[in-house]
Motif scaffolding. Sequence first.
Motif, PDB file in Angstrom:
ATOM      1  N   SER A 370       3.381  -2.441 -10.060  1.00 15.95           N
ATOM      2  CA  SER A 370       3.075  -1.011  -9.946  1.00 15.95           C
ATOM      3  C   SER A 370       1.573  -0.734  -9.862  1.00 15.95           C
ATOM      4  O   SER A 370       1.107  -0.056  -8.925  1.00 15.95           O
ATOM      5  CB  SER A 370       3.694  -0.253 -11.119  1.00 15.95           C
ATOM      6  OG  SER A 370       5.104  -0.286 -11.035  1.00 15.95           O
ATOM      7  N   PRO A 371       0.722  -1.196 -10.807  1.00 13.23           N
ATOM      8  CA  PRO A 371      -0.713  -0.909 -10.690  1.00 13.23           C
ATOM      9  C   PRO A 371      -1.351  -1.534  -9.457  1.00 13.23           C
ATOM     10  O   PRO A 371      -2.238  -0.925  -8.839  1.00 13.23           O
ATOM     11  CB  PRO A 371      -1.308  -1.489 -11.980  1.00 13.23           C
ATOM     12  CG  PRO A 371      -0.284  -2.411 -12.523  1.00 13.23           C
ATOM     13  CD  PRO A 371       1.036  -1.904 -12.072  1.00 13.23           C
ATOM     14  N   THR A 372      -0.925  -2.732  -9.060  1.00 17.44           N
ATOM     15  CA  THR A 372      -1.483  -3.324  -7.836  1.00 17.44           C
ATOM     16  C   THR A 372      -1.047  -2.538  -6.610  1.00 17.44           C
ATOM     17  O   THR A 372      -1.808  -2.424  -5.638  1.00 17.44           O
ATOM     18  CB  THR A 372      -1.048  -4.786  -7.692  1.00 17.44           C
ATOM     19  OG1 THR A 372       0.383  -4.868  -7.753  1.00 17.44           O
ATOM     20  CG2 THR A 372      -1.657  -5.649  -8.786  1.00 17.44           C
ATOM     21  N   GLY A 373       0.167  -1.976  -6.660  1.00 14.26           N
ATOM     22  CA  GLY A 373       0.625  -1.154  -5.540  1.00 14.26           C
ATOM     23  C   GLY A 373      -0.218   0.094  -5.367  1.00 14.26           C
ATOM     24  O   GLY A 373      -0.573   0.470  -4.244  1.00 14.26           O
ATOM     25  N   VAL A 374      -0.560   0.758  -6.480  1.00 14.05           N
ATOM     26  CA  VAL A 374      -1.415   1.948  -6.403  1.00 14.05           C
ATOM     27  C   VAL A 374      -2.794   1.576  -5.870  1.00 14.05           C
ATOM     28  O   VAL A 374      -3.369   2.257  -5.002  1.00 14.05           O
ATOM     29  CB  VAL A 374      -1.525   2.619  -7.793  1.00 14.05           C
ATOM     30  CG1 VAL A 374      -2.544   3.753  -7.756  1.00 14.05           C
ATOM     31  CG2 VAL A 374      -0.164   3.133  -8.235  1.00 14.05           C
ATOM     32  N   ALA A 375      -3.352   0.460  -6.380  1.00 15.00           N
ATOM     33  CA  ALA A 375      -4.668   0.012  -5.909  1.00 15.00           C
ATOM     34  C   ALA A 375      -4.636  -0.342  -4.425  1.00 15.00           C
ATOM     35  O   ALA A 375      -5.578  -0.029  -3.670  1.00 15.00           O
ATOM     36  CB  ALA A 375      -5.130  -1.185  -6.738  1.00 15.00           C
ATOM     37  N   LEU A 376      -3.555  -0.981  -3.991  1.00 13.56           N
ATOM     38  CA  LEU A 376      -3.426  -1.333  -2.579  1.00 13.56           C
ATOM     39  C   LEU A 376      -3.380  -0.099  -1.690  1.00 13.56           C
ATOM     40  O   LEU A 376      -4.026  -0.054  -0.625  1.00 13.56           O
ATOM     41  CB  LEU A 376      -2.157  -2.172  -2.370  1.00 13.56           C
ATOM     42  CG  LEU A 376      -2.256  -3.647  -2.727  1.00 13.56           C
ATOM     43  CD1 LEU A 376      -0.872  -4.283  -2.781  1.00 13.56           C
ATOM     44  CD2 LEU A 376      -3.123  -4.373  -1.701  1.00 13.56           C
ATOM     45  N   LEU A 377      -2.631   0.912  -2.104  1.00  9.63           N
ATOM     46  CA  LEU A 377      -2.536   2.127  -1.310  1.00  9.63           C
ATOM     47  C   LEU A 377      -3.900   2.799  -1.180  1.00  9.63           C
ATOM     48  O   LEU A 377      -4.288   3.244  -0.087  1.00  9.63           O
ATOM     49  CB  LEU A 377      -1.521   3.087  -1.933  1.00  9.63           C
ATOM     50  CG  LEU A 377      -1.293   4.396  -1.155  1.00  9.63           C
ATOM     51  CD1 LEU A 377      -0.725   4.107   0.229  1.00  9.63           C
ATOM     52  CD2 LEU A 377      -0.369   5.335  -1.920  1.00  9.63           C
ATOM     53  N   LEU A 378      -4.641   2.878  -2.279  1.00 16.21           N
ATOM     54  CA  LEU A 378      -5.972   3.496  -2.233  1.00 16.21           C
ATOM     55  C   LEU A 378      -6.916   2.708  -1.334  1.00 16.21           C
ATOM     56  O   LEU A 378      -7.685   3.284  -0.558  1.00 16.21           O
ATOM     57  CB  LEU A 378      -6.540   3.606  -3.651  1.00 16.21           C
ATOM     58  CG  LEU A 378      -5.794   4.546  -4.607  1.00 16.21           C
ATOM     59  CD1 LEU A 378      -6.409   4.492  -6.000  1.00 16.21           C
ATOM     60  CD2 LEU A 378      -5.808   5.977  -4.074  1.00 16.21           C
ATOM     61  N   LEU A 379      -6.866   1.368  -1.418  1.00 15.17           N
ATOM     62  CA  LEU A 379      -7.722   0.531  -0.568  1.00 15.17           C
ATOM     63  C   LEU A 379      -7.376   0.692   0.912  1.00 15.17           C
ATOM     64  O   LEU A 379      -8.263   0.793   1.773  1.00 15.17           O
ATOM     65  CB  LEU A 379      -7.588  -0.930  -0.972  1.00 15.17           C
ATOM     66  CG  LEU A 379      -8.531  -1.451  -2.056  1.00 15.17           C
ATOM     67  CD1 LEU A 379      -8.208  -2.898  -2.385  1.00 15.17           C
ATOM     68  CD2 LEU A 379      -9.981  -1.329  -1.611  1.00 15.17           C
ATOM     69  N   LEU A 380      -6.086   0.703   1.208  1.00 16.51           N
ATOM     70  CA  LEU A 380      -5.659   0.849   2.601  1.00 16.51           C
ATOM     71  C   LEU A 380      -6.073   2.202   3.175  1.00 16.51           C
ATOM     72  O   LEU A 380      -6.512   2.286   4.329  1.00 16.51           O
ATOM     73  CB  LEU A 380      -4.143   0.671   2.708  1.00 16.51           C
ATOM     74  CG  LEU A 380      -3.623  -0.754   2.497  1.00 16.51           C
ATOM     75  CD1 LEU A 380      -2.098  -0.763   2.454  1.00 16.51           C
ATOM     76  CD2 LEU A 380      -4.117  -1.677   3.610  1.00 16.51           C
TER      77      LEU A 380
END
Length: 767
Positions: A370-380
């Motif tokens: 979950s936290p890596t998914g949020v970080a990935l979305l923001l980076l993308l």
Amino acid sequence: MNTSGDPAQTGPEGCRGTMSAEEDARWLRWVTQQFKTIAGEDGEISLQEFKAALHVKESFFAERFFALFDSDRSGTITLQELQEALTLLIHGSPMDKLKFLFQVYDIDVCAWQGASAGTEWGAGAGPHWASSPLGTGSGSIDPDELRTVLQSCLRESAISLPDEKLDQLTLALFESADADGNGAITFEELRDELQRFPGVMENLTISAAHWLTAPAPRPRPRPRRPRQLTRAYWHNHRSQLFCLATYAGLHVLLFALAASAHQDLGASVMVAKGCGQCLNFDCSFIAVLMLRRCLTWLRATWLAQVLPLDQNIQFHQLMGYVVVGLSLVHTVAHTVNFVLQAQAEASPFQFWELLLTTRPGIGWVHGSASPTGVALLLLLLLMFICSSSCIRRSGHFEVFYWTHLSYLLVWLLLIFHGPNFWKWLLVPGILFFLEKAIGLAVSRMAAVCIMEVNLLPSKVTHLLIKRPPFFHYRPGDYLYLNIPTIARYEWHPFTISSAPEQKDTIWLHIRSQGQWTNRLYESFKASDPLGRGSKRLSRSVTMRKSQRSSKGSEILLEKHKFCNIKCYIDGPYGTPTRRIFASEHAVLIGAGIGITPFASILQSIMYRHQKRKHTCPSCQHSWIEGVQDNMKLHKVDFIWINRDQRSFEWFVSLLTKLEMDQAEEAQYGRFLELHMYMTSALGKNDMKAIGLQMALDLLANKEKKDSITGLQTRTQPGRPDWSKVFQKVAAEKKGKVQVFFCGSPALAKVLKGHCEKFGFRFFQENF
């Protein structure tokens, strides 16, 4: 014709040739509307308003036209005067229009002399120039008057020539027209001279209504029409369409397999898992499209005929859009699932814990999905925003460059986020890091030096770089350049403009269009690369000697400096132009600085062509013999389009050398044919340029060279008529035609449409 209403839309079209009564009425309404828009409240057009409506650069023609239209000598033009003058120019005979042109050129004819407003012409009063005797005033054109007219024509066409060349143009036209040699051109002599040039008399009948242009409203964007899926379109885009279909089908398959495997967990989980499986493929394969060394190698194989390697950047961008879109859907689907879980009575976690923390244990690495998914979305999203053209092309390339490097962090987070992503990344990742490692090792293995810098017109920087012994490239290839003194970490792609047969140096022509290129130009303009001290001149003399001894074409320099500046190069990398040597009839089209890939190609083509050529030492008979050089070319047409005169100075000496190399082949048909166009120059269909274009033709025939560029090829005014250009190419029947273009995307769309119409293959240079 810019219009301000519906009447204007039909007016100009009805002005050509003979009108019906209905068309005439529409045209008169259009003229009235144009007049009201230009004249304003006072109901009359002043000289300043007339100049603005004509959109002329040189006031000479506006003043001459105004004086001839102002039949009552009031200093303004009324609606009646405008209608009478335009009606005569449209409905009048060719002699009437010739008379108007003669009066424009006969400068010492007083604009307020001639017949009065009551002179009979047609059904009513006409302009004084229509029925006034040509003997009014001088009635002839002397050399000084003609020189003044041609000087104004040059300014109107944004052409700058020395006074000596202007005198030569004036004398060429004057001596040709002055048949009786009495030192003046009469109306009859001007008429006879115009008749010697095909098409000029017909051009005088073009509607004069096109002169007057009302202040144009802001144009509305036209709705984009879908391209028709014609047979020619399918033929020219079959590889792209096949790859798109394969790409779409693969996504459908991956989505269906992942969704069906989780159908027991509900619709939201099925959507999330389906998107996630597609993202596994996209986020790993997207890097493969930017493996420039691998793509360059593939261009030399049969796969280049099957795969759309030239569109790798477009496919990379498409996959970027798909990644962002799937990521948003993936996130929304998981969010819906978390909401449903949090609302369940048996759930020990709240919604925010499921979304932002590792406590629920979702994921294969310490519950970090979950936290890596949020970080990935923001980076993308950050990468997506900073990759937009408004960021990259507005002087903020560094923002795009540094945010794009976060792909390394994205891959790392994806490995923690998804349990299977590392499997998808294994092969593409190894290829990617191998290519990066090889590129870094090769580029940093030994620094090369910039030996000479030439500052050319239009802020073009010409760099001569010492060629490394291991650097082998093909015509049209490009490289990445890093100059630490300009920017330590920035690498920028530039086409190599020298031929591979030039062993000692590599040429780059760089136009100042962004922050880095502007810094490059200004640094060499302001600095002294030779340094200061007692050895400066000695080093300069030494470098000049080494340059003279090296092989290769010389160029005319505006400003040049010898130097020894460290730089790094990465490459070479292949482009679509590698296909040129496998073509039978190649059409090369360059717009502005877009000539740079063709500079290398043209030099290499002529080198190979001369290598094929043999001459008997006894009878001097020459013939072409096949050579194992993989060149199938039978004919090359090179078309160069420039906005202004100075832009041609970039490569004029190279083109001169190419013309000289094949001067002996004129009787057999030229292997290389040059076509030069200058868009700012007015053509023969404009009364403001008829005299100048006639003079340029006469002087070119006399001196066997063009006055604008100095080439044997005559520079044509305006833009090419692409239908006629491609019709001529098709009629030559030299083999299968392939068109190669480097320039603006807008012109690329136009050329692609014409190529589809004629069944030609089209290739565009891209970085």
